[in-house]
Design an enzyme around this catalytic site. Sequence first.
Site, mmCIF file in Angstrom:
data_model
loop_
_atom_site.group_PDB
_atom_site.id
_atom_site.type_symbol
_atom_site.label_atom_id
_atom_site.label_comp_id
_atom_site.label_asym_id
_atom_site.label_seq_id
_atom_site.Cartn_x
_atom_site.Cartn_y
_atom_site.Cartn_z
ATOM 1 N N SER A 76 66.143 88.886 68.908
ATOM 2 C CA SER A 76 64.762 89.112 68.484
ATOM 3 C C SER A 76 64.144 87.903 67.780
ATOM 4 C CB SER A 76 64.680 90.350 67.582
ATOM 5 O OG SER A 76 65.646 90.286 66.551
ATOM 6 N N HIS A 111 63.014 87.319 62.410
ATOM 7 C CA HIS A 111 61.783 87.552 63.164
ATOM 8 C C HIS A 111 60.678 86.595 62.703
ATOM 9 C CE1 HIS A 111 63.092 92.013 63.894
ATOM 10 N NE2 HIS A 111 63.859 91.127 64.513
#
Length: 286
Positions: free
Chosen positions: A209, A262
Amino acid sequence: MNTHTKLVAFSKEQPARLLSLYLNAQGIQVEYSKLESDYAHGVMLFDSADLEKAKAIAEEFVLDPNNAKYQSAAWDSGESVQLASDSSFAVDNFLLALIRTPFTAGILVTCIVIYCLAMIGINGPYSWLQIEPLADLAKNWQWWRLLGPALIHFSAMHIAFNLLWWWMLGKQLEHTFGTSCLVLLFGFSALISNVAQLLITGPSFGGLSGVVYALVGCVWWLGWLKPSWGISLPKPMVGFLLVWLLVGYLDVLPVNMANTAHTAGLICGCVFAWLLVSRANNSISR
């Protein structure tokens, strides 16, 4: 007398109309035309000076006709064109995309294989790729572990979400800028996001991610900084992903989110897009 040049033809009307709308949105004047042939639906180019650019866009469209940017261009023009499902067409294009974007395909397959091995009890790749504290890495010199977490996942939903975005955005960037460019973005964003997450929460994390958010940031900023390149994300998608990033920090989800990875990945992607555009502008000015 019609002097328009046939750019490409399709056996169905919908893709021809969708590509026509997208090309016109990019400033390349074309029109949809019904042809008398087996491939009966054509895209006709007005100005032959646009031929090379139009061909490149058409080739990218054939690889990924369901990319959201094409429907977004249609909506912006006040139309909506739904592509009819065609399983053989989809399979052919998927295989072609695998060949044309080897690094995107390679990471996709690697993540799936590692996850499937773990599901049947073979955890060797997990232990080999799990990141360790920097002090330990300085002693054992297993520096590949700084990239390793990007390849390991812990649930079906986790891997499905990450690989969907990786495939959609990664192949677009690799096809446009080349394999080496995507390799650089992957390495840069995986390294920065993994180290940032390690320093904040320790070594118990994994997932693609951080890299995915780098792809999002890169495509998002390329669409803002250089819209003529035809690479962008629809604003609702960008909004959803930014809200999802914020929700992770609120700690209301039943799973632990690698929020630092992230955020760091998103910043890496934006910086990478700025570097790509700056390099292109410098090349033009010389």
